[in-house]
Scaffold this active site. Structure first.
Site, PDB file in Angstrom:
ATOM      1  N   TYR A   1      40.725 -13.775 -36.897  1.00 57.69           N
ATOM      2  CA  TYR A   1      41.329 -14.379 -35.872  1.00 57.69           C
ATOM      3  C   TYR A   1      41.446 -15.565 -36.075  1.00 57.69           C
ATOM      4  O   TYR A   1      40.100 -16.752 -36.357  1.00 57.69           O
ATOM      5  CB  TYR A   1      40.596 -13.726 -34.521  1.00 57.69           C
ATOM      6  CG  TYR A   1      42.375 -14.423 -33.080  1.00 57.69           C
ATOM      7  CD1 TYR A   1      42.902 -13.829 -32.770  1.00 57.69           C
ATOM      8  CD2 TYR A   1      41.595 -15.056 -32.022  1.00 57.69           C
ATOM      9  CE1 TYR A   1      43.276 -14.021 -32.151  1.00 57.69           C
ATOM     10  CE2 TYR A   1      41.862 -15.569 -30.953  1.00 57.69           C
ATOM     11  CZ  TYR A   1      43.264 -15.033 -31.428  1.00 57.69           C
ATOM     12  OH  TYR A   1      43.697 -15.642 -30.014  1.00 57.69           O
TER      13      TYR A   1
ATOM     14  N   ASN B   1      41.517 -24.052 -26.930  1.00 55.07           N
ATOM     15  CA  ASN B   1      41.050 -23.352 -25.847  1.00 55.07           C
ATOM     16  C   ASN B   1      39.423 -23.567 -25.332  1.00 55.07           C
ATOM     17  O   ASN B   1      38.217 -23.093 -25.562  1.00 55.07           O
ATOM     18  CB  ASN B   1      40.272 -22.162 -27.292  1.00 55.07           C
ATOM     19  CG  ASN B   1      40.910 -20.829 -26.614  1.00 55.07           C
ATOM     20  OD1 ASN B   1      40.733 -20.181 -25.345  1.00 55.07           O
ATOM     21  ND2 ASN B   1      41.884 -19.923 -27.431  1.00 55.07           N
TER      22      ASN B   1
ATOM     23  N   TYR C   1      28.598 -31.585  19.363  1.00 59.20           N
ATOM     24  CA  TYR C   1      27.810 -30.824  18.599  1.00 59.20           C
ATOM     25  C   TYR C   1      28.240 -31.889  17.672  1.00 59.20           C
ATOM     26  O   TYR C   1      27.406 -31.753  16.563  1.00 59.20           O
ATOM     27  CB  TYR C   1      28.690 -29.644  18.225  1.00 59.20           C
ATOM     28  CG  TYR C   1      28.310 -28.561  19.276  1.00 59.20           C
ATOM     29  CD1 TYR C   1      27.318 -28.524  20.325  1.00 59.20           C
ATOM     30  CD2 TYR C   1      28.635 -26.825  18.662  1.00 59.20           C
ATOM     31  CE1 TYR C   1      26.651 -27.390  20.914  1.00 59.20           C
ATOM     32  CE2 TYR C   1      28.338 -25.640  19.310  1.00 59.20           C
ATOM     33  CZ  TYR C   1      26.452 -26.314  20.315  1.00 59.20           C
ATOM     34  OH  TYR C   1      26.475 -24.760  20.257  1.00 59.20           O
TER      35      TYR C   1
ATOM     36  N   ARG D   1      25.628 -34.455  17.621  1.00 63.47           N
ATOM     37  CA  ARG D   1      24.271 -33.649  17.254  1.00 63.47           C
ATOM     38  C   ARG D   1      24.303 -32.974  16.339  1.00 63.47           C
ATOM     39  O   ARG D   1      23.067 -32.823  15.431  1.00 63.47           O
ATOM     40  CB  ARG D   1      23.757 -32.117  18.704  1.00 63.47           C
ATOM     41  CG  ARG D   1      22.587 -32.786  18.770  1.00 63.47           C
ATOM     42  CD  ARG D   1      21.958 -31.620  19.979  1.00 63.47           C
ATOM     43  NE  ARG D   1      22.951 -31.767  20.842  1.00 63.47           N
ATOM     44  CZ  ARG D   1      23.231 -29.504  21.502  1.00 63.47           C
ATOM     45  NH1 ARG D   1      22.180 -29.206  20.805  1.00 63.47           N
ATOM     46  NH2 ARG D   1      24.167 -29.506  22.020  1.00 63.47           N
TER      47      ARG D   1
ATOM     48  N   PHE E   1      35.735 -18.381 -22.880  1.00 61.74           N
ATOM     49  CA  PHE E   1      36.498 -19.834 -22.113  1.00 61.74           C
ATOM     50  C   PHE E   1      37.113 -19.179 -20.924  1.00 61.74           C
ATOM     51  O   PHE E   1      37.827 -19.934 -20.213  1.00 61.74           O
ATOM     52  CB  PHE E   1      38.001 -19.661 -23.298  1.00 61.74           C
ATOM     53  CG  PHE E   1      38.120 -18.255 -23.318  1.00 61.74           C
ATOM     54  CD1 PHE E   1      38.928 -17.371 -22.078  1.00 61.74           C
ATOM     55  CD2 PHE E   1      37.980 -17.922 -24.598  1.00 61.74           C
ATOM     56  CE1 PHE E   1      38.980 -15.691 -22.501  1.00 61.74           C
ATOM     57  CE2 PHE E   1      38.134 -15.733 -24.593  1.00 61.74           C
ATOM     58  CZ  PHE E   1      39.031 -15.149 -23.718  1.00 61.74           C
TER      59      PHE E   1
ATOM     60  N   GLU F   1      45.811 -10.309 -21.557  1.00 64.49           N
ATOM     61  CA  GLU F   1      44.852 -11.524 -20.892  1.00 64.49           C
ATOM     62  C   GLU F   1      45.372 -10.910 -19.399  1.00 64.49           C
ATOM     63  O   GLU F   1      45.819 -11.866 -18.491  1.00 64.49           O
ATOM     64  CB  GLU F   1      45.098 -13.387 -21.583  1.00 64.49           C
ATOM     65  CG  GLU F   1      44.974 -13.498 -22.737  1.00 64.49           C
ATOM     66  CD  GLU F   1      45.796 -15.080 -22.585  1.00 64.49           C
ATOM     67  OE1 GLU F   1      46.047 -15.453 -21.795  1.00 64.49           O
ATOM     68  OE2 GLU F   1      46.060 -15.157 -23.732  1.00 64.49           O
TER      69      GLU F   1
END
Length: 507
Positions: A55, A197, A283, A286, A331, A417
Site C-alpha cells: 500500500y 498524510n 464575581y 473577585r 494520522f 474513512e
C-alpha cells in the site's frame, strides 16, 4: 529570537514552530537526517521492485487500495494523487498557518519513517527558506488521513503546479520556483502519501493558538486588575493564603499577577479602611483568578498534547527500521481536535468575564462614581456605550465557536474513512476565537485606562499607570468626540504585540 532551526530525528519545540511560521526562521536538515532518509528509502525501492503489492508504494489509495499499479504508471500515480487531493475551496488561509504546516510536515519527513528521498525533503526545506507560501484553501480537510487537501496544495507547489504567495504576490508556482532558482520535484513511489498524510495543519494552528492564548491570558490578568482598581474593588481576595486553599496552579499564577499589577495603588488603598461599606465584590472581579487560572490550566493541557504530537511521526503507511511498511491509524486527528475544541471554551469564558467587567464600568448604578459610559459629557457624548455592544457581539460569537467540531464525523472515501476527527475545522474555529478574545480584552483595556483617569487625584498602581500611559500614547488623552473604531484597532495591535505586558513583567 530563533533565526534558524536545524532538524534532526527528534522533536521540535513550540517556540521553533512559531519562529518558522511567524518570524521566517530558516530550516536546515542535518547530515544524519539525510543519511537516515537515504537508508530508509532503500526499503521503499526494494518494495517497489517486488511482485507483491504494498500500500502506498505499488497500489492505489484509500478505497482504491485494491488496485495494483504497474511500475511504468507509478510516477503518474503520484502526480495524480497530489492533483486530485489538492481539492480545497474557499479563501486562502493565513501564510503563517501554511508555513507551520510545511515545517511540521518536514519535521516528520526528517524523522525517517516516511520513506521519502533526501532530495524531496531538501526541496521542501528550500521552498520554506525561499519564502514561497503555497495557496492553501479554507475547506478540504476532515482531520483524518491527515490534513489531505491542505498538504496536497503544498505538494502541488513542490511539483511546480498550483498557486503560491511570495514577495511578488500571488502567482503560479512554476514562476515563483524559477525566480527562486528551485526546480520542480518529480515524486517517486510513496512520496505522495508521505507529503499528505499528517496532522500538520491542525497541529500548527494549535501551536500558534497556544502562543497567542498565553499572551492573552497574561493580558487578561492585567486588564482585570485595572478594572478592579477602576471599580474601587479590593485586592484582598487575591491573597496567596486564600488562593492556596484551592491549589490550582493557573489560579495561583493569575492571582499573583493581579496582585503584582495592583501593588502600590493609591486607589485600592483609599477604600481599605473601616469606612468602606462593601462586603464583597462582584464575581467578575473577585473570581477573575479562578476563571483566568482555569483557562491557564487548560492551555497547559493543550501544551502537553502539542508537545506529544511534536514528538510524533505521523504517516500511513510508515517505513520501520527493519524494512517493514505497516499501515496504522496515527494520522487520526482526535488527540489534537479535542484540545482545539477544549481551548475555545476558556477563550469564550475569559472574554465573557471581561465583557462583564467592562459593562460594570459603564453603568452609573454599579461603577461607584464613574460618569455614565465613561463619557466626557454624557448625553452629548456616548462614551464607550457602543464599544461594549461590540464586546457583547463578539462574546456571543465566541459562545457559538465554543461548540465542538470533534463530535461530528462525516464518512468519506466510500466508507473506508468512516470516522474522521474534524480537527482542521476545530483549529479554524479556534483561530477566530483567539481573534475575538483579543478584541474583547482590548476594549476592556481601553475602558479601564479611561476609568483610571476619572479616579484622579488618586494615583493608580505604577504598573497600571504605565499601561494607561501606553494606551494614551496610542489613542490620545481623555476628551469628547472620540472615534472609537481606530482606537480599538490601535489597542488590539498593542495586545497582539505583547507590549502592554512589559510593565507587569518589569514589576
Amino acid at each position: 529570537m530563533v533565526r534558524s532551526v536545524r532538524l534532526d530525528a527528534g522533536p521540535v519545540s513550540r517556540d521553533q514552530v512559531v519562529a518558522v511560521a511567524r518570524a521566517g526562521a530558516e530550516v536546515e536538515l542535518g547530515e544524519a537526517v539525510l543519511k537516515n532518509l537515504a537508508a530508509t528509502r532503500q526499503h521503499v525501492d526494494a518494495l517497489a521492485g517486488a511482485s507483491d503489492p504494498t500500500y502506498g508504494v505499488s497500489t492505489g489509495f484509500g478505497a482504491l487500495a485494491v488496485r495494483h499499479i504497474p511500475p511504468d504508471r507509478r510516477i503518474a500515480l503520484q502526480r495524480s494523487l497530489i492533483r486530485s487531493h489538492a481539492a480545497g475551496a474557499g479563501s486562502a488561509v493565513e501564510p503563517e498557518v501554511v508555513r507551520a504546516l510545511m515545517f511540521l510536515r518536514l519535521r516528520t519527513l526528517a524523522g525517517g519513517y516516511t520513506g521519502v528521498r533526501p532530495e524531496t525533503a531538501m526541496a521542501l526545506a528550500a521552498l520554506l527558506n525561499a519564502g514561497i507560501v503555497p495557496v492553501v484553501h479554507e475547506y478540504g480537510s476532515l482531520g483524518c488521513s491527515g490534513d489531505l487537501a491542505p498538504l496536497a496544495a503544498v505538494a502541488l507547489a513542490l511539483m511546480g503546479e498550483g498557486e503560491v504567495l511570495d514577495v511578488d504576490g500571488r502567482r503560479p508556482a512554476s514562476e515563483a520556483l524559477r525566480a527562486a532558482g528551485l526546480k520542480p520535484v518529480t515524486l517517486a513511489e510513496k512520496e505522495g502519501l508521505a507529503l499528505t498524510n499528517g496532522t500538520d495543519g491542525m497541529l500548527g494552528m494549535l501551536v500558534l493558538a497556544l502562543a497567542d492564548l498565553r499572551r492573552l491570558l497574561d493580558t487578561a490578568d492585567l486588564t482585570g486588575a485595572m478594572s478592579v482598581e477602576a471599580l474601587l474593588a479590593t485586592d484582598r481576595a487575591f491573597a496567596a493564603d486564600l488562593q492556596g486553599l484551592r491549589p490550582h496552579p493557573g489560579q495561583a499564577a493569575s492571582a499573583r499577577r493581579m496582585l503584582a499589577a495592583l501593588r502600590g495603588s493609591e486607589i485600592v488603598a483609599s477604600h481599605r479602611g473601616p469606612d468602606c461599606t462593601r462586603v464583597q465584590d462582584a464575581y467578575s472581579l473577585r473570581c477573575a483568578p479562578q476563571v483566568h487560572g482555569a483557562a491557564r490550566d487548560t492551555v497547559s493541557h493543550g501544551e502537553l498534547v502539542a508537545d506529544r504530537e511534536l514528538a510524533s511521526s505521523i504517516d500511513n503507511p510508515v517505513v520501520l527500521p527493519d524494512g517493514r511498511v505497516e499501515s496504522n491509524g496515527n494520522f487520526h486527528g482526535a488527540p489534537i481536535a479535542y484540545v482545539l475544541d477544549f481551548l475555545a471554551i476558556p477563550a469564550a469564558d475569559v472574554a465573557s468575564i471581561a465583557e462583564r467587567r467592562t459593562d460594570r464600568m459603564l453603568d452609573i448604578t454599579r461603577s461607584h462614581g464613574l460618569p455614565a459610559f465613561l463619557a466626557d459629557d454624557p448625553g452629548v457624548d456616548s462614551g464607550y456605550m457602543i464599544a461594549q455592544y461590540t464586546q457583547a457581539a463578539v462574546v456571543s460569537e465566541l459562545k457559538r465557536l465554543a461548540v465542538p467540531s470533534s463530535v461530528d464525523s462525516i464518512p468519506s472515501s466510500a466508507m473506508q474513512e468512516d470516522h474522521v476527527s474534524m480537527g482542521w475545522s476545530a483549529a479554524r474555529k479556534l483561530r477566530k476565537a483567539v481573534d475575538g478574545l483579543t478584541t474583547v480584552l482590548s476594549i476592556e483595556l481601553l475602558a479601564a485606562a479611561r476609568a483610571l483617569d476619572f479616579r484622579a487625584p488618586l494615583k493608580p498602581a505604577p504598573v497600571t499607570a504605565a499601561v494607561r500611559d501606553l494606551v494614551r500614547e496610542r489613542v490620545g488623552g481623555p476628551g469628547p468626540d472620540r472615534h472609537l473604531a481606530p482606537e480599538i484597532a490601535a489597542v488590539e495591535e498593542l495586545v497582539r504585540s505583547g507590549r502592554i505586558l512589559n510593565a507587569l513583567e518589569e514589576a
